[in-house]
Motif scaffolding. Structure first.
Motif, mmCIF file in Angstrom:
data_model
loop_
_atom_site.group_PDB
_atom_site.id
_atom_site.type_symbol
_atom_site.label_atom_id
_atom_site.label_comp_id
_atom_site.label_asym_id
_atom_site.label_seq_id
_atom_site.Cartn_x
_atom_site.Cartn_y
_atom_site.Cartn_z
ATOM 1 N N GLU A 1 -13.951 5.225 3.444
ATOM 2 C CA GLU A 1 -14.024 5.122 4.900
ATOM 3 C C GLU A 1 -12.770 5.680 5.579
ATOM 4 O O GLU A 1 -12.851 6.296 6.644
ATOM 5 C CB GLU A 1 -14.210 3.652 5.302
ATOM 6 C CG GLU A 1 -15.565 3.064 4.927
ATOM 7 C CD GLU A 1 -15.667 1.598 5.298
ATOM 8 O OE1 GLU A 1 -14.690 1.073 5.888
ATOM 9 O OE2 GLU A 1 -16.707 0.984 5.002
ATOM 10 N N THR B 1 -8.424 13.538 13.958
ATOM 11 C CA THR B 1 -9.565 13.312 13.062
ATOM 12 C C THR B 1 -10.814 13.976 13.629
ATOM 13 O O THR B 1 -10.921 14.230 14.832
ATOM 14 C CB THR B 1 -9.825 11.810 12.856
ATOM 15 O OG1 THR B 1 -10.010 11.197 14.146
ATOM 16 C CG2 THR B 1 -8.656 11.152 12.139
ATOM 17 N N ILE B 2 -11.753 14.227 12.742
ATOM 18 C CA ILE B 2 -13.004 14.869 13.099
ATOM 19 C C ILE B 2 -14.134 14.142 12.380
ATOM 20 O O ILE B 2 -13.926 13.553 11.295
ATOM 21 C CB ILE B 2 -12.965 16.372 12.717
ATOM 22 C CG1 ILE B 2 -14.160 17.120 13.289
ATOM 23 C CG2 ILE B 2 -12.838 16.552 11.225
ATOM 24 C CD1 ILE B 2 -14.054 18.623 13.105
ATOM 25 N N ASP B 3 -15.305 14.176 12.955
ATOM 26 C CA ASP B 3 -16.427 13.396 12.436
ATOM 27 C C ASP B 3 -17.143 14.126 11.305
ATOM 28 O O ASP B 3 -18.364 14.271 11.313
ATOM 29 C CB ASP B 3 -17.403 13.072 13.569
ATOM 30 C CG ASP B 3 -18.428 12.020 13.157
ATOM 31 O OD1 ASP B 3 -18.144 11.265 12.203
ATOM 32 O OD2 ASP B 3 -19.516 11.973 13.771
ATOM 33 N N GLU B 4 -16.381 14.616 10.360
ATOM 34 C CA GLU B 4 -16.940 15.181 9.134
ATOM 35 C C GLU B 4 -15.806 15.281 8.123
ATOM 36 O O GLU B 4 -14.627 15.233 8.468
ATOM 37 C CB GLU B 4 -17.571 16.549 9.363
ATOM 38 C CG GLU B 4 -16.630 17.643 9.826
ATOM 39 C CD GLU B 4 -17.344 18.977 9.977
ATOM 40 O OE1 GLU B 4 -17.775 19.535 8.940
ATOM 41 O OE2 GLU B 4 -17.504 19.441 11.117
ATOM 42 N N ARG B 5 -16.179 15.425 6.885
ATOM 43 C CA ARG B 5 -15.181 15.500 5.822
ATOM 44 C C ARG B 5 -14.404 16.808 5.913
ATOM 45 O O ARG B 5 -14.985 17.874 6.131
ATOM 46 C CB ARG B 5 -15.861 15.402 4.455
ATOM 47 C CG ARG B 5 -16.522 14.050 4.200
ATOM 48 C CD ARG B 5 -15.484 12.978 3.931
ATOM 49 N NE ARG B 5 -16.098 11.672 3.688
ATOM 50 C CZ ARG B 5 -15.399 10.582 3.425
ATOM 51 N NH1 ARG B 5 -14.080 10.640 3.370
ATOM 52 N NH2 ARG B 5 -16.000 9.425 3.229
ATOM 53 N N THR B 6 -13.105 16.731 5.719
ATOM 54 C CA THR B 6 -12.259 17.916 5.818
ATOM 55 C C THR B 6 -11.642 18.330 4.482
ATOM 56 O O THR B 6 -11.090 19.419 4.375
ATOM 57 C CB THR B 6 -11.119 17.675 6.817
ATOM 58 O OG1 THR B 6 -10.301 16.595 6.353
ATOM 59 C CG2 THR B 6 -11.663 17.332 8.196
ATOM 60 N N SER C 1 -4.680 13.026 17.868
ATOM 61 C CA SER C 1 -3.928 11.772 17.894
ATOM 62 C C SER C 1 -2.425 11.974 17.882
ATOM 63 O O SER C 1 -1.679 11.032 18.121
ATOM 64 C CB SER C 1 -4.330 10.895 16.708
ATOM 65 O OG SER C 1 -4.087 11.567 15.478
ATOM 66 N N VAL D 1 -11.869 18.028 17.578
ATOM 67 C CA VAL D 1 -10.958 17.076 16.955
ATOM 68 C C VAL D 1 -10.489 16.053 17.985
ATOM 69 O O VAL D 1 -10.165 16.392 19.130
ATOM 70 C CB VAL D 1 -9.740 17.812 16.348
ATOM 71 C CG1 VAL D 1 -8.717 16.817 15.804
ATOM 72 C CG2 VAL D 1 -10.191 18.766 15.252
ATOM 73 N N ASP D 2 -10.460 14.784 17.573
ATOM 74 C CA ASP D 2 -9.852 13.728 18.379
ATOM 75 C C ASP D 2 -8.350 13.772 18.104
ATOM 76 O O ASP D 2 -7.867 13.220 17.112
ATOM 77 C CB ASP D 2 -10.454 12.375 17.991
ATOM 78 C CG ASP D 2 -9.866 11.228 18.806
ATOM 79 O OD1 ASP D 2 -9.139 11.489 19.795
ATOM 80 O OD2 ASP D 2 -10.117 10.053 18.440
ATOM 81 N N HIS E 1 -10.983 12.533 6.824
ATOM 82 C CA HIS E 1 -11.423 13.060 8.114
ATOM 83 C C HIS E 1 -10.274 13.671 8.923
ATOM 84 O O HIS E 1 -10.496 14.112 10.048
ATOM 85 C CB HIS E 1 -12.084 11.953 8.943
ATOM 86 C CG HIS E 1 -13.346 11.438 8.343
ATOM 87 N ND1 HIS E 1 -14.569 12.037 8.554
ATOM 88 C CD2 HIS E 1 -13.585 10.397 7.511
ATOM 89 C CE1 HIS E 1 -15.513 11.379 7.889
ATOM 90 N NE2 HIS E 1 -14.934 10.373 7.245
ATOM 91 N N SER E 2 -9.078 13.668 8.378
ATOM 92 C CA SER E 2 -7.919 14.195 9.105
ATOM 93 C C SER E 2 -7.888 15.718 9.054
ATOM 94 O O SER E 2 -8.369 16.341 8.096
ATOM 95 C CB SER E 2 -6.621 13.635 8.520
ATOM 96 O OG SER E 2 -6.552 12.235 8.673
#
Length: 547
Positions: free
Chosen positions: A399, A319-324, A469, A466-467, A403-404
């Motif tokens: 929510e 995931t990333i802290d913005e819309r994908t 996972s 990207v975090d 973000h993926s």
């Protein structure tokens, strides 16, 4: 309605299988005025049912096969070191597996034919230039949309038939990170209409390309089955071929098939073409053993079913802290072939100053990287599995969704003799025939290549912030086959080391040809359908020369 499934009284050519290879061979030969019969094991699907199939496919609680796979008809064994889930991604029916395929259509590289990846891949008996005109014909036949922006692609003689699809929003997020690392992004050729073509409309964005395209904008082989029928071909569905019969001269005289009521019929012809895929073709040849061919038809080399190859999936995401805007597009619009002919080149990770190189100097498979337009749960899946309703559900979706981001890629297996399709005589299908047994293993090169691919992907995702996972590779798990069945009736000039010759005719049987990825000598790492189509058109020309 009563369907006549009795044999045609006269046939120049009998084709077994109505997927892309069989459909293209049938269309070309029927259009040239030859009498063609196509025998297909599966049913004829009604195009009008596709909206219902799409609805069934997107329901997360559905365990029903959209295309009717499973049961005694489709039983198989998998006795190899690695379990092979054969029925996950194949279709028996008019159109074959193109009914649910992703639609990516790339040409193999010249190095794939040369066997020059500095590894243990042998050379093909044909080269890229032999297939080059057939590749162009195949792109026109399938209606390929693409742009000439790939600096690593092999030479071509003109533009794609249709303009390519623009990069997705998530592609634009990847672009800056790739630029920082010196990784090249480019477009993907797709067998789906970017504009109206060949009587079919443009893609309208349903996003359910796998497993069903309701609009028909994505090519499937029923298109050329219909063309063949308009040109006079006879196409019989639900008639699995049980065996091939031969005469005293060793030529095929008839394909013996069964109708839904169990009655067997014999379809005679002058020429026979097997186009039923890399599992069912060797199975049929092995089932056709006789006193004259005790080890199976066309199997004097002992290699029918041998050298089964696959592409393995490598991936990473998070995931990333913005819309994908993931899951807005049902197919891939950008990829990277930079590591195809040179999989060992270094990647400079700007974020931490590290240089990412292979773990050893041992040979690697070519690597094809993909920037996925589908990662994380879809909003439909989240909504249907939620316990909330109304505005509360909407807020939760906002929510949780969007973000993926993820990457994927393919690496090919080298041809290994121990990987094979055999017959499991302890288990039978609905007609009492032994089921196919997939004996599959990976080998060290596959594992090294998967690890290398995920290292490159993680470098790009790290640069993007990207975090991460999950990873799909030999260490992170989650990897598996791309369901590209190759190599089980390999092509070659020497009858002792191959099953078919460079004209796709079997060495042992003069009127029997094979149009399939089963003739591949090496796997490469490109999706194989365009090469299947090119080889099918080549096969059709050679069959026509003999008629």
């Amino acid at each position: 309605m009563q369907v006549d499934r009795t044999p045609a009284p006269r046939a120049d050519v009998c084709i077994v299988g109505a997927g892309p290879a069989g459909a293209l061979v049938a269309s070309r030969l029927a259009s040239d005025g030859h009498d063609v019969v196509v025998l297909e094991a599966g049913p004829r699907f009604d195009f009008a049912d596709r909206p219902d199939q799409m609805e069934a496919a997107i329901r997360p609680d559905s365990d029903v096969s959209v295309w009717g796979m499973g049961g005694e008809r489709d039983d198989f064994s998998a006795s190899g070191d690695r379990y092979y889930p054969l029925n996950v991604s194949r279709v028996k029916g008019i159109g074959g597996s193109t009914l649910h395929w992703q639609g990516m259509v790339m040409r193999l590289h010249p190095t794939d034919f040369e066997g020059s990846h500095d590894n243990d891949d042998p050379a093909w008996p044909i080269d890229y230039d032999d297939l080059r005109p057939y590749y162009a014909d195949a792109e026109r036949a399938l209606g390929v949309a693409g742009d000439a922006d790939n600096p690593f692609a092999p030479a071509r003689d003109g533009p794609y038939p249709l303009p390519g699809f623009p990069p997705s929003y998530s592609d634009s997020l990847f672009a800056e990170a790739c630029d920082s690392l010196g990784v090249a992004m480019h477009s993907v050729p797709n067998a789906r209409n970017s504009e109206a073509y060949d009587g079919r409309g443009p893609c309208v964005g349903y996003g359910t390309c796998q497993p069903v395209c309701p609009s028909g904008a994505k090519y499937d082989a029923s298109v050329h089955v219909e063309d063949a029928e308009k040109a006079g071909a006879t196409v019989l569905d639900r008639v699995p071929v049980q065996r091939l019969e031969t005469d005293r001269d060793g030529r095929v005289t008839a394909a013996v098939y069964a109708t839904p009521d169990g009655t067997e019929h014999r379809q005679t012809a002058r020429e026979f073409v097997l186009a039923a895929g890399g599992v069912e073709i060797p199975r049929l040849l092995l089932l056709s053993r006789s006193e004259q061919f005790p080890d199976g038809l066309a199997n004097s080399s002992g290699l029918v079913g041998r050298y089964f190859m696959e592409h393995l999936f490598a991936g990473a995401g998070g995931t990333i802290d913005e819309r994908t805007r993931q899951n807005h597009v049902g197919f891939i619009t950008s990829e990277c072939h930079q590591f195809y002919d040179d999989p060992g080149q270094a990647v400079e990770r700007v974020a931490d100053g590290e240089t990412v190189v292979p773990e050893s100097d041992a040979p690697l498979s070519p690597i094809k990287l993909e920037f996925l337009n589908y990662a994380g749960p879809s909003p439909v899946e989240l909504a249907l599995s939620a316990d909330e309703w109304g505005d509360t559900l909407l807020e939760s979706l906002r929510e949780a969704y969007g973000h993926s981001i993820a990457m994927g890629g393919l690496v090919g297996q080298p041809p290994r003799k121990e990987n094979r399709i055999a017959l499991d005589t302890s288990q039978t299908d609905d007609h009492g025939n032994p089921v196919p047994d997939i004996q599959w293993s990976w080998g060290d090169r596959v594992e090294r290549s998967l690890r290398r691919a995920t290292d490159i992907q993680q470098s790009i995702l790290d640069e993007l912030g990207v975090d991460i996972s999950w990873t799909a590779g030999p260490d992170g798990g989650g990897t598996g086959p791309a369901y590209h069945h190759m190599g089980t009736t390999r092509m070659g000039s020497d009858p002792a080391t191959s099953v078919v010759d460079p004209q796709l005719r079997t060495h042992d049987v003069g009127n029997l040809s094979v149009a399939s990825s089963s003739v591949f000598v090496t796997a490469g790492s490109m999706n194989p359908t365009l090469t299947i189509a090119a080889l099918a058109l080549k096969c059709a020309d050679h069959v026509a020369e003999r008629l």
